[in-house]
Design a protein around this motif. Sequence first.
Motif, PDB file in Angstrom:
ATOM      1  N   GLY A 100       8.571  39.366  44.932  1.00 44.43           N
ATOM      2  CA  GLY A 100       9.084  38.173  44.269  1.00 44.43           C
ATOM      3  C   GLY A 100      10.413  38.375  43.569  1.00 44.43           C
ATOM      4  O   GLY A 100      11.043  37.438  43.148  1.00 44.43           O
ATOM      5  N   GLY A 101      10.841  39.624  43.438  1.00 42.24           N
ATOM      6  CA  GLY A 101      12.124  39.930  42.827  1.00 42.24           C
ATOM      7  C   GLY A 101      12.078  39.909  41.312  1.00 42.24           C
ATOM      8  O   GLY A 101      11.108  39.483  40.701  1.00 42.24           O
ATOM      9  N   GLU A 102      13.129  40.416  40.728  1.00 41.38           N
ATOM     10  CA  GLU A 102      13.294  40.447  39.275  1.00 41.38           C
ATOM     11  C   GLU A 102      14.593  39.740  38.921  1.00 41.38           C
ATOM     12  O   GLU A 102      15.530  39.722  39.701  1.00 41.38           O
ATOM     13  CB  GLU A 102      13.416  41.891  38.769  1.00 41.38           C
ATOM     14  CG  GLU A 102      12.174  42.705  38.885  1.00 41.38           C
ATOM     15  CD  GLU A 102      12.394  44.110  38.343  1.00 41.38           C
ATOM     16  OE1 GLU A 102      11.948  44.356  37.212  1.00 41.38           O
ATOM     17  OE2 GLU A 102      12.993  44.926  39.035  1.00 41.38           O
ATOM     18  N   SER A 103      14.648  39.223  37.694  1.00 43.91           N
ATOM     19  CA  SER A 103      15.903  38.645  37.208  1.00 43.91           C
ATOM     20  C   SER A 103      16.906  39.774  37.037  1.00 43.91           C
ATOM     21  O   SER A 103      16.575  40.838  36.518  1.00 43.91           O
ATOM     22  CB  SER A 103      15.698  37.972  35.852  1.00 43.91           C
ATOM     23  OG  SER A 103      14.847  36.873  35.988  1.00 43.91           O
TER      24      SER A 103
ATOM     25  N   GLY B 122      15.538  42.549  44.515  1.00 48.78           N
ATOM     26  CA  GLY B 122      14.307  42.791  45.259  1.00 48.78           C
ATOM     27  C   GLY B 122      13.650  44.124  44.975  1.00 48.78           C
ATOM     28  O   GLY B 122      13.340  44.865  45.907  1.00 48.78           O
TER      29      GLY B 122
ATOM     30  N   THR C 299      18.884  44.954  35.932  1.00 50.16           N
ATOM     31  CA  THR C 299      17.691  44.129  36.008  1.00 50.16           C
ATOM     32  C   THR C 299      17.115  43.953  34.611  1.00 50.16           C
ATOM     33  O   THR C 299      17.219  44.841  33.763  1.00 50.16           O
ATOM     34  CB  THR C 299      16.607  44.743  36.919  1.00 50.16           C
ATOM     35  OG1 THR C 299      16.344  46.078  36.508  1.00 50.16           O
ATOM     36  CG2 THR C 299      17.041  44.727  38.370  1.00 50.16           C
TER      37      THR C 299
ATOM     38  N   ASP D 147      10.631  43.532  32.315  1.00 49.10           N
ATOM     39  CA  ASP D 147       9.564  42.593  31.964  1.00 49.10           C
ATOM     40  C   ASP D 147       8.253  43.353  31.765  1.00 49.10           C
ATOM     41  O   ASP D 147       7.263  43.076  32.408  1.00 49.10           O
ATOM     42  CB  ASP D 147       9.427  41.544  33.058  1.00 49.10           C
ATOM     43  CG  ASP D 147       8.515  40.400  32.647  1.00 49.10           C
ATOM     44  OD1 ASP D 147       8.307  40.208  31.439  1.00 49.10           O
ATOM     45  OD2 ASP D 147       8.000  39.708  33.545  1.00 49.10           O
TER      46      ASP D 147
ATOM     47  N   GLU E 280      24.384  35.971  38.220  1.00 45.77           N
ATOM     48  CA  GLU E 280      22.933  36.072  38.246  1.00 45.77           C
ATOM     49  C   GLU E 280      22.451  36.274  39.668  1.00 45.77           C
ATOM     50  O   GLU E 280      23.039  35.757  40.621  1.00 45.77           O
ATOM     51  CB  GLU E 280      22.306  34.806  37.671  1.00 45.77           C
ATOM     52  CG  GLU E 280      22.523  34.658  36.182  1.00 45.77           C
ATOM     53  CD  GLU E 280      21.797  33.455  35.607  1.00 45.77           C
ATOM     54  OE1 GLU E 280      20.838  32.964  36.235  1.00 45.77           O
ATOM     55  OE2 GLU E 280      22.190  33.026  34.525  1.00 45.77           O
ATOM     56  N   ALA E 281      21.367  37.062  39.805  1.00 43.01           N
ATOM     57  CA  ALA E 281      20.806  37.343  41.132  1.00 43.01           C
ATOM     58  C   ALA E 281      19.343  37.708  40.989  1.00 43.01           C
ATOM     59  O   ALA E 281      18.908  38.173  39.933  1.00 43.01           O
ATOM     60  CB  ALA E 281      21.576  38.491  41.785  1.00 43.01           C
ATOM     61  N   ARG E 282      18.576  37.492  42.038  1.00 39.74           N
ATOM     62  CA  ARG E 282      17.218  38.006  42.112  1.00 39.74           C
ATOM     63  C   ARG E 282      17.329  39.362  42.792  1.00 39.74           C
ATOM     64  O   ARG E 282      17.889  39.485  43.875  1.00 39.74           O
ATOM     65  CB  ARG E 282      16.305  37.099  42.940  1.00 39.74           C
ATOM     66  CG  ARG E 282      16.080  35.729  42.354  1.00 39.74           C
ATOM     67  CD  ARG E 282      15.286  35.681  41.078  1.00 39.74           C
ATOM     68  NE  ARG E 282      13.936  36.181  41.214  1.00 39.74           N
ATOM     69  CZ  ARG E 282      13.158  36.480  40.193  1.00 39.74           C
ATOM     70  NH1 ARG E 282      13.603  36.331  38.961  1.00 39.74           N
ATOM     71  NH2 ARG E 282      11.953  36.920  40.371  1.00 39.74           N
TER      72      ARG E 282
END
Length: 93
Positions: free
Chosen positions: A17-20, A13, A35, A38, A9-11
């Motif tokens: 605020g970044g995405e999952s 950029g 990614t 959303d 798992e990572a955020r």
Amino acid sequence: MAPGFSLSEARIGTVEGGESGVLVWKSDQLVAVLTEIDEEAYSTKGKWFLEIGFGLLSGDHRNFDTIEEAVHWVGRQLFPVETADDRTAAAAS
């Protein structure tokens, strides 16, 4: 999940605020970054997007309904299974 693959798992950029997201590994090699989409407005919330792929996946971008579908697709692209029809066609050429 496709054999030999693992996820971290990572955020990612891509937005403020970044995405999952997840890093897709084959053994010790990073092969793709996915990614989670959303966007309720486009009925794509909860789906996954191939943000970037490396090697044979370079330049390919696509959506997937599930993370499992995405990882299986990555595996098929990087390590296609040769069928008997493929061997016959190769022998004929």
